[in-house]
Scaffold this active site. Structure first.
Site, PDB file in Angstrom:
ATOM      1  N   SER A 115       0.853  -1.187   0.000  1.00  0.00           N
ATOM      2  CA  SER A 115       0.000   0.000   0.000  1.00  0.00           C
ATOM      3  C   SER A 115       0.886   1.233   0.000  1.00  0.00           C
ATOM      4  CB  SER A 115      -0.887   0.013   1.247  1.00  0.00           C
ATOM      5  OG  SER A 115      -1.551   1.256   1.387  1.00  0.00           O
ATOM      6  N   TYR A 119      -1.468  -0.974  10.176  1.00  0.00           N
ATOM      7  CA  TYR A 119      -1.601  -1.289   8.752  1.00  0.00           C
ATOM      8  C   TYR A 119      -0.390  -0.780   7.982  1.00  0.00           C
ATOM      9  CZ  TYR A 119      -3.631  -1.401   4.049  1.00  0.00           C
ATOM     10  OH  TYR A 119      -3.863  -1.642   2.720  1.00  0.00           O
TER      11      TYR A 119
END
Length: 278
Positions: free
Chosen positions: A146, A159
């Site tokens: 990401s 995350y």
């Protein structure tokens, strides 16, 4: 000849969103796909769509944080299709992100669960895939990272850290097993409008996010799937150990917003002060 003719792919988190788009893209180019997802009904629905398009797929409900479940996934893939050539590690603990906060506010259980799925689960899948790829003369792995793994944020600490670690895991795997003809790359999406994300955003927030894209549109799961398919294919046979951003230029520009707030810098003609605050 289709790019994945004769190839067997395992795609995790393939019941919806980016993972589903990847599974469909591989199947449409001749690959046989094991569709793995925590949501078994979603995995079955994806395989049904592949079958409807004359593809070949197998659904499995499993949790990649469970080492025994991961072993069973790859044993089933080998038994059903004869081996594994391609792996897309897409599964992620997205359900935890609303509770994934700044460091001092972070529930350590969220940290632990995020790492167990995003990082340890990816490692477990790679450990199962690598020997099977070696047995077939090589293979290709794409780990779904990401843009949040490449820049700090005001929240979603677990995350972001898990995705940053995934980038180094990808480089390490590429370094350690390139001699065995195994390539590994990470893909770092930016704003990708999956059905799940769209359901969470009202029109005002969609407008705000879209306004800060360099390109005049947002990303879609099919955009990411096209990149993943390229990296898995022989067209990318000399690409390994890379983190490839697919973010519409999100990380290419300044300013960024350290407070996570809204900006009037991107206001277009006709925007009112109120819509600019949206």
């Amino acid at each position: 000849m289709e790019r994945f003719e004769g190839k067997v792919a395992v795609v995790t988190g393939a019941g919806a969103g980016i993972g589903k788009a990847c599974a469909l893209a591989i199947a449409r180019e001749g690959g046989r796909v094991v569709v793995a997802d925590l949501d078994g009904s979603a995995a079955i629905a994806c395989t049904a769509q592949i079958a409807a398009e004359a593809g070949n797929a197998l659904a499995m409900a499993m949790d990649i944080a469970d080492a025994q479940a991961v072993a069973a996934l790859f044993e089933t893939a080998e038994r059903h299709f004869g081996g594994v050539d391609l792996l897309v590690n897409n599964a992620s603990a997205m359900h935890l992100t609303p509770r994934d906060r700044a460091i001092l506010d972070l529930d350590l259980a969220v940290w632990d669960q995020t790492m167990a799925t995003n990082l340890r689960g990816t490692l477990l899948c790679c450990r199962q895939a690598i020997p099977r790829m070696i047995a077939r003369g090589g293979g290709a792995i794409v780990n779904m990272s990401s843009c949040q793994g490449l820049s700090g944020d005001t929240a979603q600490t677990s995350y972001a850290v898990s995705k940053a670690a995934m980038n180094m895991l990808s480089a390490s795997l590429a370094t350690q097993y390139g001699h065995a003809q195994i390539r590994c790359n990470a893909v770092a999406p930016g704003l990708i409008m999956t059905e799940r994300l769209l359901a969470k955003l009202d029109k005002c927030m969609q407008r705000h996010l879209s306004r800060h894209q360099l390109l005049p549109r947002v990303g879609h799961p099919e955009d990411v799937a096209a990149l993943v398919a390229f990296l898995l294919s022989d067209d990318a046979s000399f690409i390994t150990g890379q983190v490839v951003c697919i973010d519409g230029g999100m990380l290419a520009h300044m300013p960024t917003y350290a407070d996570g707030g809204n900006s009037c810098a991107g206001r277009t003609a006709g925007d009112t002060a109120e819509t600019a605050r949206c």
